[in-house]
Write a protein that holds these residues in place. Sequence first.
Motif, PDB file in Angstrom:
ATOM      1  N   ILE A 115      16.743  63.184  -6.933  1.00  0.00           N
ATOM      2  CA  ILE A 115      16.509  64.464  -6.276  1.00  0.00           C
ATOM      3  C   ILE A 115      15.304  64.280  -5.369  1.00  0.00           C
ATOM      4  CG2 ILE A 115      15.805  66.871  -6.587  1.00  0.00           C
ATOM      5  CD1 ILE A 115      17.184  66.803  -9.298  1.00  0.00           C
ATOM      6  N   THR A 116      15.436  64.684  -4.125  1.00  0.00           N
ATOM      7  CA  THR A 116      14.341  64.532  -3.161  1.00  0.00           C
ATOM      8  C   THR A 116      13.622  65.867  -2.996  1.00  0.00           C
ATOM      9  OG1 THR A 116      15.488  62.789  -1.945  1.00  0.00           O
ATOM     10  CG2 THR A 116      13.733  63.958  -0.785  1.00  0.00           C
ATOM     11  N   LEU A 117      12.324  65.840  -3.219  1.00  0.00           N
ATOM     12  CA  LEU A 117      11.484  67.002  -2.913  1.00  0.00           C
ATOM     13  C   LEU A 117      10.900  66.770  -1.533  1.00  0.00           C
ATOM     14  CD1 LEU A 117       9.523  67.701  -6.227  1.00  0.00           C
ATOM     15  CD2 LEU A 117      11.736  68.556  -5.493  1.00  0.00           C
ATOM     16  N   ARG A 118      11.324  67.577  -0.575  1.00  0.00           N
ATOM     17  CA  ARG A 118      10.830  67.414   0.788  1.00  0.00           C
ATOM     18  C   ARG A 118       9.346  67.772   0.872  1.00  0.00           C
ATOM     19  NH1 ARG A 118      13.953  71.475   2.823  1.00  0.00           N
ATOM     20  NH2 ARG A 118      15.009  71.658   0.838  1.00  0.00           N
ATOM     21  N   ALA A 119       8.647  67.120   1.807  1.00  0.00           N
ATOM     22  CA  ALA A 119       7.199  67.308   1.936  1.00  0.00           C
ATOM     23  C   ALA A 119       6.838  68.774   2.137  1.00  0.00           C
ATOM     24  CB  ALA A 119       6.670  66.470   3.105  1.00  0.00           C
ATOM     25  N   ALA A 120       7.689  69.511   2.870  1.00  0.00           N
ATOM     26  CA  ALA A 120       7.391  70.919   3.159  1.00  0.00           C
ATOM     27  C   ALA A 120       7.389  71.770   1.900  1.00  0.00           C
ATOM     28  CB  ALA A 120       8.422  71.471   4.144  1.00  0.00           C
ATOM     29  N   ASN A 121       8.090  71.325   0.851  1.00  0.00           N
ATOM     30  CA  ASN A 121       8.191  72.118  -0.375  1.00  0.00           C
ATOM     31  C   ASN A 121       7.371  71.550  -1.526  1.00  0.00           C
ATOM     32  OD1 ASN A 121      10.109  73.886   0.833  1.00  0.00           O
ATOM     33  ND2 ASN A 121      11.700  72.367   0.478  1.00  0.00           N
ATOM     34  N   ALA A 122       6.782  70.377  -1.328  1.00  0.00           N
ATOM     35  CA  ALA A 122       5.961  69.770  -2.372  1.00  0.00           C
ATOM     36  C   ALA A 122       4.518  70.246  -2.245  1.00  0.00           C
ATOM     37  CB  ALA A 122       6.018  68.248  -2.275  1.00  0.00           C
ATOM     38  N   LYS A 123       3.887  70.502  -3.363  1.00  0.00           N
ATOM     39  CA  LYS A 123       2.513  70.998  -3.350  1.00  0.00           C
ATOM     40  C   LYS A 123       1.565  69.994  -2.714  1.00  0.00           C
ATOM     41  CE  LYS A 123      -0.981  73.065  -6.397  1.00  0.00           C
ATOM     42  NZ  LYS A 123      -1.321  73.420  -7.796  1.00  0.00           N
ATOM     43  N   THR A 124       1.859  68.711  -2.880  1.00  0.00           N
ATOM     44  CA  THR A 124       0.993  67.664  -2.323  1.00  0.00           C
ATOM     45  C   THR A 124       1.234  67.452  -0.836  1.00  0.00           C
ATOM     46  OG1 THR A 124       2.627  65.972  -2.902  1.00  0.00           O
ATOM     47  CG2 THR A 124       0.890  66.444  -4.522  1.00  0.00           C
ATOM     48  N   GLY A 125       2.327  68.034  -0.307  1.00  0.00           N
ATOM     49  CA  GLY A 125       2.658  67.836   1.097  1.00  0.00           C
ATOM     50  C   GLY A 125       3.255  66.466   1.373  1.00  0.00           C
ATOM     51  N   LYS A 126       3.681  65.762   0.310  1.00  0.00           N
ATOM     52  CA  LYS A 126       4.277  64.439   0.463  1.00  0.00           C
ATOM     53  C   LYS A 126       5.672  64.433  -0.135  1.00  0.00           C
ATOM     54  CE  LYS A 126      -0.194  62.040   0.152  1.00  0.00           C
ATOM     55  NZ  LYS A 126      -0.984  61.039  -0.599  1.00  0.00           N
ATOM     56  N   ILE A 127       6.568  63.658   0.461  1.00  0.00           N
ATOM     57  CA  ILE A 127       7.928  63.549  -0.038  1.00  0.00           C
ATOM     58  C   ILE A 127       7.922  62.877  -1.409  1.00  0.00           C
ATOM     59  CG2 ILE A 127       8.402  61.296   1.003  1.00  0.00           C
ATOM     60  CD1 ILE A 127      11.207  62.383   1.673  1.00  0.00           C
ATOM     61  N   GLN A 128       8.804  63.332  -2.287  1.00  0.00           N
ATOM     62  CA  GLN A 128       8.848  62.793  -3.644  1.00  0.00           C
ATOM     63  C   GLN A 128      10.305  62.682  -4.086  1.00  0.00           C
ATOM     64  OE1 GLN A 128       6.834  65.254  -6.505  1.00  0.00           O
ATOM     65  NE2 GLN A 128       7.186  63.860  -8.213  1.00  0.00           N
ATOM     66  N   ARG A 129      10.639  61.593  -4.758  1.00  0.00           N
ATOM     67  CA  ARG A 129      11.999  61.413  -5.269  1.00  0.00           C
ATOM     68  C   ARG A 129      11.979  61.301  -6.782  1.00  0.00           C
ATOM     69  NH1 ARG A 129      12.004  58.903  -0.311  1.00  0.00           N
ATOM     70  NH2 ARG A 129      13.679  59.591   1.095  1.00  0.00           N
ATOM     71  N   LEU A 130      12.774  62.145  -7.413  1.00  0.00           N
ATOM     72  CA  LEU A 130      12.809  62.196  -8.865  1.00  0.00           C
ATOM     73  C   LEU A 130      14.166  61.719  -9.365  1.00  0.00           C
ATOM     74  CD1 LEU A 130      11.205  65.711  -9.425  1.00  0.00           C
ATOM     75  CD2 LEU A 130      10.091  63.496  -9.654  1.00  0.00           C
ATOM     76  N   PRO A 131      14.177  60.978 -10.465  1.00  0.00           N
ATOM     77  CA  PRO A 131      15.454  60.532 -11.023  1.00  0.00           C
ATOM     78  C   PRO A 131      16.175  61.674 -11.746  1.00  0.00           C
ATOM     79  CG  PRO A 131      13.637  59.810 -12.416  1.00  0.00           C
ATOM     80  CD  PRO A 131      13.013  60.446 -11.207  1.00  0.00           C
ATOM     81  N   MET A 132      17.508  61.678 -11.667  1.00  0.00           N
ATOM     82  CA  MET A 132      18.324  62.627 -12.430  1.00  0.00           C
ATOM     83  C   MET A 132      18.671  61.990 -13.778  1.00  0.00           C
ATOM     84  SD  MET A 132      21.427  63.949 -10.024  1.00  0.00           S
ATOM     85  CE  MET A 132      21.236  64.404  -8.304  1.00  0.00           C
ATOM     86  N   ASN A 133      18.411  62.680 -14.874  1.00  0.00           N
ATOM     87  CA  ASN A 133      18.977  62.204 -16.129  1.00  0.00           C
ATOM     88  C   ASN A 133      20.381  62.800 -16.274  1.00  0.00           C
ATOM     89  OD1 ASN A 133      18.590  64.848 -16.932  1.00  0.00           O
ATOM     90  ND2 ASN A 133      16.952  64.382 -18.388  1.00  0.00           N
TER      91      ASN A 133
END
Length: 414
Positions: free
Chosen positions: A283-301
């Motif tokens: 799952i990709t958290l786009r920078a615009a929606n992340a609190k840190t302002g950086k893109i983040q990718r999370l694994p799906m279980n």
Amino acid sequence: MKGKFTQSSLKKIEVTGKAFWKTDEDFQNLRLYVGATGMKTWYVSYRGLDGKKQSHKLGSADIVTVVEARDMARDFLARLARGEEPAKKPPKKLQLGEFLETYYRPWVEVNRKTGKETMAILRSSFGFIFQLPVEELTKLELEKWQMQRQNDGSKAATINRLVTSLKAAINWGVDRELIELNPLTRLKPLQEHDSEEKVRYLSDDEKKRLMAALDEREARLRAGRERHNDWLIERGKESLPSLDGGFADYLKPLVLMALNTGIRQGALFALKWEDADFDAKTITLRAANAKTGKIQRLPMNKTVADVLTAWRQQSANTSPAALIFPSQKKKDATLVGVKRSWEGILKAANIEDFRWHDMRHDFASQLVMSGVDLNVVRELLGHSDMKMTLRYAHLAPESKLRAVELLDVEKLKS
């Protein structure tokens, strides 16, 4: 660069990330300086009595209109023609309130996701010093404010966040040469003993009750839909789609997602189908929606993958740009909140003192108690440094024990 200045043309000037000048075609002594961030300032160009080409600052284009800037430039040149070398006035000391409202607010509201909230916090917390020149703020003044906030019951962590917001704003002004220096650089943060409070997570029994309450709610909603459809059919009206074979509504999938990813509520509500990669199981958290302002990718279980697969099958719009969890009241609008339904579930499950955000703590706590390395937890939570993640360190005493037991192993080898 030349162009005819109008109020509408100023709004259309594109920010390139590099500073540049524009000259008015109708009045070429009038020039506009556009900074790297888009801040616009009026200048009049002229030759001084010594014959050298110079520029005189007229003011910010956010305050001075095109017509006013031309009038000011003509007045300046007229005085110069009469032999009046304009005396250089001492620079005006920028008041904190003027700096924040005139310069910082337009930038932070555009460039930071929580810009409006930041400005509201700065106004409510530091409005009492808005009339003071920024460079005359003192460490003593802010230390008095810190002590007063503590006496009023505010936590050290809260006070530190407020001070950090103010320091960041002033540093922004220093970087853009609006302010010469930040007078709060030496103001030290308070010790955050209160940040050592117990992390709230669900016990095994609480989690069972939470899942049972969600299932009961699902059954209740399905039964309600069936009764309503019977009522519609009896009156010869078209029935609503059955809720069998899927989720009754958004709440259960949202809760399962939060517990298994640790995603913050706002970022969860903003997820789009293009952010879910079922092949890569991320799952990709786009920078615009992340609190840190950086893109983040999370694994799906498996739980998350199953939830999203089932939810996609019953969703009306699964195009890449569509929201995964849109508002049920307004088409294509983002969910605002689930406070009422969430509080109802907690009451039904007899769970107290557990906020929605605590599911993020539960996610991290379960990982740590399962032996996951703290740095991995930090990456999954999207923390920029280890400080925030260390609040969960006490949940892994076994790792400390394993560390010191290594000493016994080494002794046996010698």
